[in-house]
Design a protein around this motif. Structure first.
Motif, short mmCIF file in Angstrom:
data_model
loop_
_atom_site.label_atom_id
_atom_site.label_comp_id
_atom_site.label_asym_id
_atom_site.label_seq_id
_atom_site.Cartn_x
_atom_site.Cartn_y
_atom_site.Cartn_z
N TYR A 382 31.31 26.82 33.58
CA TYR A 382 29.94 27.31 33.51
C TYR A 382 29.72 28.54 34.40
CZ TYR A 382 29.08 22.71 31.43
OH TYR A 382 29.13 21.59 30.65
N PHE A 383 30.32 28.52 35.57
CA PHE A 383 29.99 29.55 36.55
C PHE A 383 31.08 29.58 37.62
CE2 PHE A 383 27.76 30.95 40.47
CZ PHE A 383 27.26 32.16 40.02
N VAL A 384 31.39 30.77 38.13
CA VAL A 384 32.40 30.92 39.18
C VAL A 384 31.81 31.78 40.30
CG1 VAL A 384 34.78 31.55 39.71
CG2 VAL A 384 34.15 30.97 37.36
N ASN A 385 32.07 31.40 41.53
CA ASN A 385 31.66 32.24 42.65
C ASN A 385 32.70 32.19 43.75
OD1 ASN A 385 30.60 29.45 43.21
ND2 ASN A 385 30.07 30.41 45.15
N GLN A 386 32.77 33.25 44.53
CA GLN A 386 33.64 33.28 45.70
C GLN A 386 32.84 32.78 46.90
OE1 GLN A 386 35.46 37.05 46.63
NE2 GLN A 386 36.43 36.29 48.50
N ASN A 387 33.38 31.80 47.59
CA ASN A 387 32.64 31.21 48.72
C ASN A 387 33.48 31.14 49.98
OD1 ASN A 387 34.26 29.28 47.47
ND2 ASN A 387 33.00 27.58 48.12
N GLY A 388 34.42 32.08 50.13
CA GLY A 388 35.20 32.12 51.36
C GLY A 388 36.18 33.27 51.35
N ILE A 389 36.58 33.66 52.56
CA ILE A 389 37.62 34.69 52.72
C ILE A 389 38.64 34.18 53.73
CG2 ILE A 389 36.12 36.62 52.13
CD1 ILE A 389 35.96 37.22 55.19
N PRO A 391 41.76 32.58 53.68
CA PRO A 391 42.04 33.24 52.41
C PRO A 391 40.84 33.21 51.46
CG PRO A 391 42.86 31.00 52.33
CD PRO A 391 42.29 31.19 53.71
N PRO A 392 40.84 34.09 50.44
CA PRO A 392 39.76 34.07 49.46
C PRO A 392 39.70 32.72 48.75
CG PRO A 392 41.07 36.07 49.27
CD PRO A 392 41.80 35.16 50.21
N LYS A 393 38.47 32.21 48.59
CA LYS A 393 38.27 30.89 48.00
C LYS A 393 37.28 31.00 46.86
CE LYS A 393 37.04 26.16 49.41
NZ LYS A 393 36.61 25.33 50.56
N PHE A 394 37.63 30.43 45.72
CA PHE A 394 36.80 30.51 44.52
C PHE A 394 36.45 29.11 44.03
CE2 PHE A 394 39.44 34.28 44.74
CZ PHE A 394 38.51 35.30 44.58
N THR A 395 35.18 28.90 43.71
CA THR A 395 34.72 27.62 43.20
C THR A 395 34.30 27.76 41.74
OG1 THR A 395 33.97 26.87 45.37
CG2 THR A 395 33.06 25.74 43.47
N PHE A 396 34.89 26.93 40.88
CA PHE A 396 34.58 26.91 39.46
C PHE A 396 33.67 25.70 39.18
CE2 PHE A 396 38.09 29.69 39.61
CZ PHE A 396 38.25 30.34 38.39
N ASN A 397 32.46 25.96 38.67
CA ASN A 397 31.58 24.88 38.24
C ASN A 397 31.92 24.53 36.81
OD1 ASN A 397 29.23 24.55 40.43
ND2 ASN A 397 29.84 26.70 40.33
N VAL A 398 32.35 23.27 36.59
CA VAL A 398 32.88 22.86 35.29
C VAL A 398 32.23 21.56 34.82
CG1 VAL A 398 35.10 23.98 35.73
CG2 VAL A 398 34.78 21.57 36.34
N ASN A 399 32.51 21.22 33.56
CA ASN A 399 31.97 19.95 33.04
C ASN A 399 32.70 18.75 33.61
OD1 ASN A 399 34.31 20.65 31.63
ND2 ASN A 399 33.68 19.59 29.76
N SER A 400 34.01 18.87 33.84
CA SER A 400 34.77 17.77 34.43
C SER A 400 36.06 18.32 35.05
CB SER A 400 35.11 16.69 33.39
OG SER A 400 35.95 15.71 33.96
N LYS A 401 36.18 18.20 36.35
CA LYS A 401 37.38 18.71 37.01
C LYS A 401 38.61 17.89 36.65
CE LYS A 401 36.16 16.33 41.33
NZ LYS A 401 35.78 16.54 42.74
N ASN A 402 38.39 16.69 36.09
CA ASN A 402 39.53 15.87 35.66
C ASN A 402 40.24 16.47 34.45
OD1 ASN A 402 39.03 13.92 37.65
ND2 ASN A 402 37.54 12.86 36.36
N LEU A 403 39.58 17.43 33.78
CA LEU A 403 40.18 18.05 32.60
C LEU A 403 41.02 19.28 32.95
CD1 LEU A 403 37.12 17.85 30.16
CD2 LEU A 403 39.18 16.43 30.11
#
Length: 438
Positions: A382-389, A391-403
């Motif tokens: 659904y959406f991705v954002n960088q939330n750290g440096i 190291p660079p860190k990226f968070t992916f908002n998804v329907n199910s991380k188990n997939l």
């Protein structure tokens, strides 16, 4: 700030590794779930209340067995030499034996603070057993059970009693710190000396030292740097130098204080497993890395960089994004190529990507290659954002991380690297469920 070191010693099968895992388990660290990062876990960091210390595990000392025992004793001695506090682990279910007394004598000569941890005291019926171990002659004797997590608060209180609390630095240090790490005799000190004699480098009049490494401040192209040299093992003699995996002890301390890790490979000897261990620790710490292939002057075909690079990429498959510099610290040939790479990977590790641009890249990546379906369900991003440096860190908002399949996660990382220059730095990708959708 000096971070204390604590060493675990004892004879075989007294539970040192279990105690090590209990203590290190208190630390929240970056987990590198990456194929190829294999290493002997002999070193870790422990956080307890407002204290932090390095923890070293050692092999069991058994004087009745000749095979490998001399090496194990040397390893333990190196750990004791490096330690501020030694935890002498004994078996609370058994009587003291000859090995325990041998270790006691080693520790008495070392004149270090010693805490006797009587392990396997996991019931009230065994509590009185600890009095047998005062015979060793050490003041602090503590009952613990590594298996059942008993007595560790008391043990940690005793370990940290004389330590300084973690201090928040009042003045920001803007100098770029990079450590020169690698196994013994790859040319780390020579590399530092060659760098400091480079025409563009101005050596500071003030040089700082720590117990574990030499810090040398200098300027390069108008920027302030600190080179951390982890070269020597204090004890002299080839037998100490041969205990290669214990160079990790000093490497880890340097990694902890550094912004960039320069990993030195000996071109004359080639790549060995210990090189991978050290690189794995730098990766796990989330540090940007530059590979230096030193002693390139000893290679018969000086133009064979292409073949050696292919070998490096094959041996370090988990670090294919790391730049490789070929040089000779001895002759200073190509020495000028190193510092630009150090600066580049440092800046890449602190790079921030605009959210809108990042989402455009990921959207195109998904359109080009849809995630695989699993039991009729497909991953949706659904959406991705960088939330750290760093190291660079990226968070992916998804329907199910188990997939999320590991191969698709690697695909997404590769797409990020293709579109943004993150050469030299690890990046962290995490997946977060949007709401409670499964």
């Amino acid at each position: 700030m000096h971070i204390p070191t604590v060493a675990l010693v004892g004879r075989p099968n007294v539970g040192k590794s279990t105690i090590f895992n209990r203590l290190v388990g208190k630390k929240i660290s970056i987990i590198a779930d990456t194929p190829g990062v294999t290493r002997d876990r002999i070193f870790g960091d422990v956080l307890y209340n407002d204290y932090k210390f390095h923890l070293i595990d050692t092999g069991g000392i058994d004087v009745s067995k000749e095979i490998f025992n001399n090496e194990i004793k040397i390893q333990a001695q190196i750990a004791i030499d490096d330690a501020d506090v030694v935890i002498f682990v004994v078996d609370g279910k058994e009587e003291l034996n000859h090995n325990d007394y041998v270790i006691r004598d080693i520790l008495k000569k070392a004149s270090k603070k010693v805490i006797v941890a009587v392990n396997k005291i996991d019931s009230s019926s065994r509590e009185d057993n600890i009095y047998n171990f005062y015979e060793l002659g050490f003041e602090s004797v503590i009952a613990v059970s590594g298996e059942h997590n008993i007595g560790f608060d008391i043990l940690l209180d005793n370990i940290t009693k004389d330590f300084n609390k973690i201090e928040v630095e009042k003045e920001e240090d803007n100098r770029i710190k990079f450590c020169i790490i690698g196994r013994p005799n790859v040319g780390k000190s020579s590399l530092v000396n060659a760098l400091l004699n480079e025409e563009k480098a101005i050596v500071s009049d003030v040089a700082g030292t720590t117990r574990d490494a030499v810090d040398t401040p200098f300027k390069y192209d108008g920027k302030d740097f600190v080179a951390i040299d982890t070269a020597g093992i204090r004890k002299s003699g080839k037998i100490y130098e041969s205990i290669e995996k214990y160079s990790v002890i000093r490497s880890m301390k340097a990694i902890d204080r550094s912004d960039v890790c320069v990993i030195v490979i000996n071109a004359e000897e080639g790549i060995i497993e210990h090189d991978k261990h050290i690189a794995g620790f730098a990766l796990e710490a989330g540090k940007p890395i530059v590979f230096v292939v030193n002693k390139w002057d000893t290679v018969s075909d000086k133009n064979d960089i292409k073949s050696f690079t292919k070998l490096m990429r094959s041996e370090f498959q988990f670090l294919t994004y790391v730049p490789i510099v070929y040089l000779s610290a001895k002759t200073k040939k190509r020495i000028h190529t190193l510092m630009p790479e150090v600066l580049k990977v440092y800046e890449n590790s602190r790079k921030e990507v605009k959210t809108s641009v990042l989402n455009d890249v990921i959207r195109d990546a998904v359109m080009l290659n849809q995630p695989p379906s699993y039991k009729g369900k497909r991953l949706k991003i659904y959406f991705v954002n960088q939330n750290g440096i760093a190291p660079p860190k990226f968070t992916f908002n998804v329907n199910s991380k188990n997939l999320v399949h590991f191969s698709y996660e690697r695909y997404l990382e590769n797409k990020i690297r293709e579109n943004f220059d993150f050469e030299g730095t690890p990046i962290i990708i995490q997946f977060k469920n949007k709401g409670d959708i499964e």
